[in-house]
Write a protein that holds these residues in place. Structure first.
Motif, mmCIF file in Angstrom:
data_model
loop_
_atom_site.group_PDB
_atom_site.id
_atom_site.type_symbol
_atom_site.label_atom_id
_atom_site.label_comp_id
_atom_site.label_asym_id
_atom_site.label_seq_id
_atom_site.Cartn_x
_atom_site.Cartn_y
_atom_site.Cartn_z
ATOM 1 N N LYS A 80 0.122 7.286 -9.263
ATOM 2 C CA LYS A 80 1.539 7.698 -9.442
ATOM 3 C C LYS A 80 1.542 9.292 -8.659
ATOM 4 O O LYS A 80 2.781 9.160 -8.075
ATOM 5 N N SER A 114 1.362 8.613 -4.975
ATOM 6 C CA SER A 114 2.515 7.853 -4.541
ATOM 7 C C SER A 114 3.777 8.658 -4.336
ATOM 8 O O SER A 114 4.458 8.890 -3.310
ATOM 9 N N LYS A 169 5.993 9.474 -0.801
ATOM 10 C CA LYS A 169 7.443 9.521 -1.002
ATOM 11 C C LYS A 169 8.000 10.936 -0.418
ATOM 12 O O LYS A 169 9.086 10.703 0.282
ATOM 13 N N TYR A 189 9.152 2.428 4.799
ATOM 14 C CA TYR A 189 9.667 1.487 3.726
ATOM 15 C C TYR A 189 8.270 1.116 2.757
ATOM 16 O O TYR A 189 7.216 0.991 3.293
ATOM 17 N N PHE A 190 8.545 1.511 1.487
ATOM 18 C CA PHE A 190 7.491 1.130 0.609
ATOM 19 C C PHE A 190 7.714 -0.156 -0.145
ATOM 20 O O PHE A 190 8.458 -0.572 -0.867
ATOM 21 N N GLN A 191 6.559 -0.925 0.017
ATOM 22 C CA GLN A 191 6.673 -2.252 -0.547
ATOM 23 C C GLN A 191 6.248 -2.189 -2.173
ATOM 24 O O GLN A 191 5.495 -1.123 -2.538
ATOM 25 N N SER A 192 6.514 -3.218 -2.914
ATOM 26 C CA SER A 192 6.074 -2.991 -4.291
ATOM 27 C C SER A 192 4.569 -3.355 -4.380
ATOM 28 O O SER A 192 3.965 -4.263 -3.327
ATOM 29 N N PRO A 193 4.021 -2.850 -5.295
ATOM 30 C CA PRO A 193 2.460 -2.652 -5.371
ATOM 31 C C PRO A 193 1.907 -3.939 -5.441
ATOM 32 O O PRO A 193 2.670 -4.990 -6.275
ATOM 33 N N MET A 200 -0.037 -7.349 -6.925
ATOM 34 C CA MET A 200 -0.433 -7.409 -8.670
ATOM 35 C C MET A 200 -1.490 -8.581 -8.530
ATOM 36 O O MET A 200 -1.298 -9.414 -7.684
ATOM 37 N N HIS A 216 -1.039 -9.992 -13.542
ATOM 38 C CA HIS A 216 0.229 -9.195 -13.295
ATOM 39 C C HIS A 216 -0.216 -7.683 -13.776
ATOM 40 O O HIS A 216 0.906 -6.935 -13.987
ATOM 41 N N VAL A 221 -1.251 -4.163 -11.812
ATOM 42 C CA VAL A 221 -1.341 -3.433 -10.489
ATOM 43 C C VAL A 221 -2.821 -3.489 -9.954
ATOM 44 O O VAL A 221 -3.987 -3.449 -10.454
ATOM 45 N N ASP A 260 0.142 2.026 -2.993
ATOM 46 C CA ASP A 260 0.990 2.009 -1.808
ATOM 47 C C ASP A 260 0.945 1.177 -0.775
ATOM 48 O O ASP A 260 -0.369 1.251 -0.109
#
Length: 568
Positions: free
Chosen positions: A364, A367, A371, A398-402, A404, A408, A410, A418
């Motif tokens: 976190k 990341s 950003k 552009y940051f894509q969703s992590p 999974m 479900h 991470v 990232d």
């Protein structure tokens, strides 16, 4: 920087030796003179795909060699060289590649033979070649995260290091869990094998250094006759009438008489006396050992069988008895894990959850830093694009969703959670699209130059090659591109093939490429232009073939403008 370049028997190049300078070197000349051939040779020198078609007609091989000078001891090339066992002395790296008519290549780095892949990895830290038709690193979305991390410099590097330390622990425990979750039947077979191996080792009842002691005893039994004869002869030589002890006893008696007469002989007498008693003890020991010597052929057979048993275990489980016993201890641990699988899984899962909590916090933090630096990078690129007359262009990291996993959760990776990609829109109202899918041509050249201007300060590349990246532009855009290429050269050596007079005017070194024919063979030559020659060449680039006073004047104006920009 690339200081020396030698090319021999490559395409229409007979033999070319170039001494290159830092800053911006521009290569110009008529179409077909061999400008791009020089870049092709450089591409092969750093691990590009070779072909026998490159070998000059009638020759057996093409040769390319380059000397690179590294001023910075933190340059990425040092780490790569250490990884592959290559020594770098005085910051000098020599790459050499020969392409043989058989189709094979010979590659060397600082005299050491290497594979093409190693040459490519080392060469990739030294030269970045950008041509209009070649897919480059900046166009490769899988590398965009590393570019952002380089731009974020030490701040991101420190956070990434902390993350990766915890990730190593996480990966190790997760791997152990996966192994325990494997197929039950495979685990049962594995348990049977381990129990058989443990039983085989434990049944042998091995003792440390047992094999060495048995080998010594075997050697003794095999040479029993020689041993007995030597001991018997030794005893007879010392003990008995008119033998060693008899004569030394006689000497001892005479020296006693001499010492009574002259006290100076007292020490000599004591030496002989001590020797007499020592030999007497030795004779007694030899006699006792002779009495115990006994040849037992059954014992020799037993030793042979035991050594054969130990050697069979060595072939299976280790080079020494200590290795075998160490392996047996590991077997015990694994059997314990398998037989108590459920308890062990529960313990590992608790450990993994604890590590994952720390890993989540580090991911976190990493990341959030990325950003923050992504916004700075976006602003920097917008600034560069504005100077290239692309002020309407929108750039975004552009940051894509992590990603999974199936549960479900991470999915953690080596470089964090990232996933980023550079997006861009070159026209107002148009949606942002991946940089890799932006149309080629003049726009792509300017976008690339904007990125190069920023990343050249962070990538650590020694030399950047531009092969006609200015095609399709003119006027004020051409001047802007020339200035950007010059800015890149402030941080890395730049070699640029160009047809733009604006770019040629910005050159610190101007090379003119020409071809000539002699004895029915075509050859390429390179000449360094002086100030007067540079004016004439720029004028030719402006007008084409025919030069006029006006084009000469225009060439001088371009050079004066370039001088002003460089010294501003």
């Amino acid at each position: 920087m690339l200081q020396e370049l030698s090319i021999k028997n490559f395409a229409i190049i007979d033999h070319l030796q170039l001494s290159l300078e830092s800053g911006l070197t521009v290569l110009t000349g008529e179409t077909g003179a061999g400008k791009s051939i020089i870049i092709d040779a450089l591409h092969l020198l750093v691990g590009g795909r070779g072909s026998v078609e490159y070998i000059r007609h009638g020759e057996k091989k093409a040769e390319m060699e380059g000397l690179f000078i590294l001023d910075d001891h933190t340059h990425p090339c040092y780490q790569k060289a250490t990884e592959f066992g290559i020594d770098i002395e005085d910051g000098m790296v020599v790459l050499r590649r020969d392409i043989l008519s058989s189709g094979k290549s010979t590659c060397r780095i600082n005299g050491k033979l290497v594979t093409i892949s190693i040459l490519r990895e080392i060469g990739g830290t030294l030269i970045d070649i950008h041509s209009q038709h070649e897919h480059q690193a900046l166009m490769n979305e899988s590398l965009h995260l590393s570019f952002l991390d380089q731009y974020g410099s030490s701040e991101i590097a420190a956070a990434l290091c902390n993350y990766q330390e915890i990730y190593k622990q996480y990966e190790r425990v997760e791997k152990q869990l996966h192994q325990l979750y494997d197929n039950e039947q495979e685990m049962a077979h594995r348990l049977d094998l381990l129990q058989f191996q443990r039983n085989e080792i434990q049944t042998a009842e091995l003792q440390i250094e047992e094999d060495e002691l048995l080998s010594q005893e075997k050697q003794k039994l095999l040479n029993f006759g020689k041993l007995y004869e030597a001991m018997q002869t030794s005893y007879e030589a010392i003990q008995g009438e008119q033998r060693g002890l008899d004569w030394i006893g006689h000497v001892m008696s005479q020296l006693e008489t001499a010492a009574e007469i002259d006290i100076q002989h007292q020490a000599l007498k004591e030496t002989v006396t001590n020797s007499y008693y020592m030999l007497e003890d030795a004779a007694r020991t030899i006699r006792n050992e002779l009495e115990q010597l006994e040849f037992d052929p059954n014992r020799l057979n037993q030793i042979e069988e035991r050594l054969n048993e130990i050697n069979q275990l060595k072939r299976k489980y280790g080079a020494s008895i200590q290795d075998i016993l160490t392996y047996c201890a590991k077997i015990d641990e694994e059997i314990e894990k398998i037989t108590n699988k459920e308890n062990y899984i529960e313990e590992l899962q608790q450990t993994l959850n604890s590590i994952e909590q720390d890993l989540f916090l580090e991911a976190k933090h990493l990341s959030s830093l990325r950003k923050k630096w992504a916004k700075r990078l976006t602003n920097a690129i917008h600034h560069e694009l504005k100077q290239l007359y692309m002020d309407k262009t929108v750039f975004e990291v552009y940051f894509q969703s992590p990603m999974m996993d199936n549960n479900h959760r991470v999915r953690y990776r080596k470089n964090g959670v990232d996933i980023i990609e550079f997006y861009i829109s070159t026209n107002p109202g148009e949606p942002l699209k991946p940089l890799a899918k932006v149309a080629s041509g003049g726009e792509l050249s300017r976008i690339m130059l904007a990125l190069k201007t920023i990343f050249s300060q962070h990538q650590g590349i020694t030399s950047i090659i531009f092969d006609e990246v200015d095609t399709g532009v003119s006027g004020r855009v051409a001047q802007a591109i020339a200035e950007k290429i010059y800015q890149v050269s402030l941080h890395s050596q730049v070699l640029c093939i160009s047809h733009l007079p604006q770019v040629a005017a910005m050159a610190d070194t101007h090379l003119y490429i020409a071809k000539s024919t002699a004895k029915k063979r075509t050859s390429t030559s390179v000449n360094i232009l002086d100030k007067h020659e540079q004016v004439k060449e720029i004028a030719r680039m402006i007008s084409g073939v025919e030069m006029t006073d006006l084009t000469i004047q225009h060439a001088n104006e371009l050079l004066e403008l370039a001088y002003t920009i460089k010294n501003d």
